[in-house]
Motif scaffolding. Structure first.
Motif, mmCIF file in Angstrom:
data_model
loop_
_atom_site.group_PDB
_atom_site.id
_atom_site.type_symbol
_atom_site.label_atom_id
_atom_site.label_comp_id
_atom_site.label_asym_id
_atom_site.label_seq_id
_atom_site.Cartn_x
_atom_site.Cartn_y
_atom_site.Cartn_z
ATOM 1 N N ILE A 173 10.016 -32.180 21.063
ATOM 2 C CA ILE A 173 10.808 -31.350 21.970
ATOM 3 C C ILE A 173 9.953 -30.821 23.113
ATOM 4 N N ASP B 140 11.208 -24.598 25.244
ATOM 5 C CA ASP B 140 12.394 -25.413 24.986
ATOM 6 C C ASP B 140 13.251 -24.907 23.838
ATOM 7 N N LEU B 141 12.644 -24.245 22.868
ATOM 8 C CA LEU B 141 13.398 -23.850 21.675
ATOM 9 C C LEU B 141 12.725 -22.628 21.068
ATOM 10 N N PRO C 17 17.515 -22.112 23.880
ATOM 11 C CA PRO C 17 18.280 -22.411 22.662
ATOM 12 C C PRO C 17 17.589 -21.816 21.431
ATOM 13 N N LYS D 272 24.413 -18.351 28.597
ATOM 14 C CA LYS D 272 23.694 -18.572 27.351
ATOM 15 C C LYS D 272 24.336 -19.693 26.552
ATOM 16 N N PRO E 263 24.886 -23.415 25.678
ATOM 17 C CA PRO E 263 24.089 -24.605 25.985
ATOM 18 C C PRO E 263 24.774 -25.452 27.054
ATOM 19 N N ARG F 11 16.181 -30.907 26.555
ATOM 20 C CA ARG F 11 15.476 -31.534 25.444
ATOM 21 C C ARG F 11 16.137 -31.183 24.123
ATOM 22 N N ILE F 12 17.240 -30.475 24.201
ATOM 23 C CA ILE F 12 17.930 -30.014 23.002
ATOM 24 C C ILE F 12 19.283 -30.713 22.936
ATOM 25 N N ARG G 52 19.866 -36.130 25.101
ATOM 26 C CA ARG G 52 18.921 -36.328 26.210
ATOM 27 C C ARG G 52 19.176 -37.676 26.861
#
Lengths: 632, 632
Positions: free
Chosen positions: A322, A401-402, A422, B420, B422, B592-593, B596
């Motif tokens: 990720i 990213d997370l 996220p 917020k 995604p 990236r979540i 992709r």
């Protein structure tokens, strides 16, 4: 890239000049005072004076607008109750785009905070840099596009740097639109841009000051790319070195941990203290776990699909790391090596923010691990130890990213509500067990008790039992109550039937309550559909189960219930990464995006498309003849 | 569930009482005025008076605090320049928790805005309800936990309802902490809770007023569950009915579309107008596309993995719909049926927000489609047509699971920065083509030209060519320049070499620039590693390609470049869902979540764990003997 020191000189300043541009203190049209902005600055200035700072508040603009804004500041400040010993003086300065240098010199101020529409100095990608570095080119002040600043960037920047380097007065440039901008700047938060030679560490890795978390995240990404470039054997070797280092440095780790435990004793709950304590056996187990992660199949670059797009044009979808993860965890220091190992295995960079109770334990564990990382460098895994707060980290959605929170419901909820990054996790686990009309009663009782009693505080423990009404006439109701009570579970009544039948039972605090204790809600439902509707209305979409011998009913339930885990004739306690056979568990997610339910290493991976051709072109879709054959 | 009307009575009020509790106008400790809050209210009140509203501003609290707050309001308002015709009068009311009813009656006000720490009235799940409905039980005011309200919920609620239903004075309850709370309430935004009998539509589907978007999202989830419960054949039948309905209602659709086009003519760019126009051929193609989606493999409940956890305890991971999607699209009305069909196929509920240029086209398409949905009901797909703005929709992160923007970079960037929820999408596509030392030059030229010229405005078009320095001595540099120029591409120079060699070429506007036109940046790099580093520093992680005959170099590039798509010897223009063979394209994601690169229907799916047992329990992990056999 230069690392950034903490803003010690900012925090240490006693005499401060706060320069506010009138364009930031007036409405966009320019004819009205922006009282929200002026009021907020007055509140903060008054609070800083209460803490002993002497403040020169300078309204800078034309003589008309300067007089108007300074008059408003005086009027508003006169409404405040005086507190503390600091002095506040309001004045004007004739030019928005030049610094109030004479006021600085006449008052011996060591800090100038320049508030305008601009958020700070930006780099070539448009990001605000926390610390101005004269060796970096191409910097210009960011401006609110709806109200661009008139200041010439180069002259402003050079006079700010001149003040900071020549006259010992640190300059911070920030926007009035930041919430609590002054209070947070004075608390050392990385807001806006600071001009301060001392904040630039010349030697990389200098012990003076710590890096900003943004900088840490940027460097973690670069390091993660270096890690990804290594062959599998080398990533495995790193993990084995980490495992060995934990054993080798066991004494040191235990010593630091003992200091944390000693300090926490008597101050925190016993259960928290238990989680804080490291023992030789725990460290051996940790090392063993890391060696197990090293033995797992290579997670990076795993082929997910292979397609022939056209003759000689092959498309692979493969797993990829990720990027940069932020892990926020509470008291448990053993979470640090576990999570770091998962990050290394999956090629990710990491920012770790641990609870303050475990500060020393985390520091030594982090040092031991990063020393073992080797050539990839310690930037791969950074421990955020500064006064930067979680809220600052949660704002870094462009470089992280997370975020994976490991801790209480309150922590997870706070994080979910306050970040655009996220979040992989779950705030609550309000799991249901529905005992159907066609249930095998003895199985139902056994599974029900296990689902609650095996570990009542776990997120996968049952919080509400939904009993089909037919059991009221078959003696099942009494058996359910006795089984729960015999296991020490306090029954809370919900709905007319249970409230009537169990007149001594306390009512459920709400329709959706996580007891996290030996207690649960009992409710009678008229049908499976009512149970499903109830679960959808009051559940947390974590884990819900049905007990029935009617397999067709069971299949309908499994299909209809919209939760991460739905079970038939099994304890809700099986909802767990280890029990699912995922190996190491990253967490349990109730989000519907990215990963759902118990999440293993795959939660730290994304995918990437790789195409290999021999010069194919699209040419308005006449360049190739598409075959789209799925090869694997 | 009752649907909610728009707040017409709120927006229509001329005489307004604004009641501010002193606890919301003072610091938490209670001894200092909160000038930021008071200043903001003063700004807004002054603005409303400027628009002709007559305002009674009431500070409600004890006589001491009331006098202090009303004094501050007077002082601040006197700093404002008078504008417009509205009057402002400041007074006090002795009790925070009771409504200033006498002021309402004496001034003939038809609206009371009650501002405190509470965000409104909350339902049993703690969510603020936009419209109070006396038929719904269990409502209580939400309170800032750090400063709980003292008001007794039941008496407050009943007197607010009495004022609204008995005296014709609408009450809105909202928090001072909301940004621009008064201005937004008066603009009809769904902030806080409104008490207004006229805002409750008694008949479902009544033409009076439209539902709030939150309510739409909640009902879309319920409808999506009904859709998911249908057998595959029925979901397929719905899609075929939608396709048939589009053909059947073609005349009506074209008529409405023609009105949109007529209104837009001369007002919007030609390219936008082209996208707005529907034609019989476009509608046939749409219907055909929907029938193709109907023919695809069932996406819901697809087995991803099957594991034997223990003997007789089988764990399946299957695909499941995400839930509720929000699609925000610009001028293209044909996006509506396409996206609606993908949502139906994948069992998701949908909120659609289209561009205002296509309002009539969207309305008729939406009506035709929802009529064809049949028994699942029209709630499955709602078209947001009210004055609610995108910003309101983006705040619904608790009821919407994923937002998919389809439109300009500016739209996507705005959405990514302001929600917020995604986001599946990409803001920019700054794709690179690296021509290696070992490239086949004629292949490189062909692929380079296709990557730019095939569709210069596409996100997968090349924006920067990175040429290995060895080509400077081999004549390759001139060939590259000629090939680009012959294809009509304007070369922008970057770096010392290109700037020197192409003295007539304009410089690149920045290191990261998306031309979206027949133009690109040319830069010379010393090595493949320099190209990779440059791509990481300046790219957008969309699609990057290498041209080389050195296959080992190529593999290193494919592994190292951290982008959604990385290609060897192929045009970047292949980065597309249709060309990848994914069938219908949902979008291209640079996140990236979750998903992709080019994303097909799988981007609208999540997964779900289903476990089938025969009464197994965990019993401290002694209940079963784990086998963890992967079965598929």
């Amino acid at each position: 890239m230069s690392s950034e020191a903490s803003r010690l000189n900012v925090m240490a300043a006693k005499n401060i000049v706060i320069q506010v541009t009138t364009s930031a203190a007036m409405s966009k049209a320019g004819n009205q005072l922006n009282l929200a902005a002026i009021g907020s600055i007055a509140d903060q200035v008054s609070m800083l004076a209460g803490k002993g700072h002497n403040i020169q508040l300078v309204a800078s603009g034309t003589s008309t607008s300067g007089a108007k804004v300074s008059g408003a500041f005086n009027a508003l400040l006169s409404l405040k109750e005086p507190e503390g010993s600091g002095l506040i003086h309001v004045s004007t300065h004739p030019d928005e785009s030049s610094l109030a240098s004479s006021t600085i010199q006449s008052t011996g101020s060591t800090l100038l905070i320049y508030l305008s529409h601009a958020q700070g100095i930006v780099d070539s990608k448009g990001k605000v840099v926390s610390t101005y570095d004269p060796s970096t080119a191409l910097l210009s002040p960011s401006a609110d596009t709806s109200n661009p600043m008139s200041l010439s960037s180069s002259s402003f920047v050079s006079s700010a740097w001149e003040l900071a380097s020549g006259h010992g007065c640190v300059v911070v440039m920030a926007s009035t639109s930041e919430t609590d901008v002054l209070s947070r700047i004075m608390a050392g938060h990385q807001i806006g841009t600071v001009f301060d030679p001392a904040a630039l560490t010349t030697a990389a890795g200098s012990a003076v000051g710590s890096s900003s978390s943004r900088d840490m995240a940027v460097r973690a990404r670069a390091a993660s790319r270096a890690l990804q470039a290594l062959p599998t054997e080398e990533r495995v070797a790193i993990l084995n070195r980490v495992a060995a280092a934990l054993i080798q440095h066991q004494e040191e780790i235990l010593t630091e941990n003992a200091k944390d435990v000693q300090e926490a004793e008597g101050k925190v709950a016993d259960s928290l203290l238990q989680r804080l304590v490291l023992k030789p056996s725990k460290i051996s187990l940790l090392a063993e776990g890391i060696r197990a992660i090293a033995l797992q199949e290579e997670p990076i670059g795993k082929l997910l699909t292979k397609t022939e797009v056209a003759e000689g044009l092959i498309l692979d979808k493969v797993t990829a790391p990720i990027g940069v993860l932020l892990i926020i965890f509470e008291a448990r220091p053993d979470a640090l090596p576990q999570i770091a190992s998962l990050a290394i295995r999956s090629g990710n960079g990491l920012l770790l923010k641990g609870g303050k109770e475990a500060a020393r334990s985390n520091a030594v564990l982090h040092r031991v691990i990063t020393q073992a990382v080797g050539p990839v460098g310690p930037d791969l895994i950074s421990l955020v130890q500064t006064r930067e707060e979680i809220s600052d980290l949660l704002g870094l959605d462009d470089v992280i990213d997370l975020v994976i929170p490991r801790g209480s419901n309150a922590l997870v909820t706070h994080i979910q509500r306050n970040t655009k990054i996220p979040v992989l996790g779950h705030a609550d686990g309000v799991c249901h067990l529905y005992i159907d009309e066609a249930a095998d009663l003895s199985m139902a009782l056994k599974v029900m008790v296990d689902s609650k009693v095996d570990y009542p505080a776990a997120c996968n423990a049952v919080e509400k039992v939904l009993l089909h009404a037919s059991w009221l006439n078959k003696g099942g109701f009494d058996s359910v109550c006795s089984a729960l009570r015999d296991a020490g579970v306090l029954i809370h009544a919900e709905g007319e039937a249970v409230t009537r039948l169990l007149s001594d039972a306390p009512p459920a605090p709400s329709g959706r309550h996580e007891y996290s204790a030996l207690a649960c809600t009992l409710r009678v439902v008229g049908s499976m559909q009512e149970a499903i509707d109830h679960i959808h209305a009051y559940g947390s979409s974590h884990t819900d189960a049905i007990i029935t011998e009617d397999f067709s009913q069971a299949e309908s339930f499994l299909k209809a219930v919209d939760s991460a885990c739905v079970f038939h004739n099994a304890s809700t306690r099986f909802a767990d990464g280890f029990r699912f056979g995922l190996g190491a568990e990253v967490g349990i997610s109730t989000s519907r995006i990215h990963a759902r339910g118990p999440v293993g290493v795959e939660g730290l991976l994304t995918s990437k498309w790789i195409m290999r051709g021999s010069g194919q072109i699209v040419a308005k879709d006449n360049g190739v003849s598409y075959t789209h054959k799925r090869m694997s």
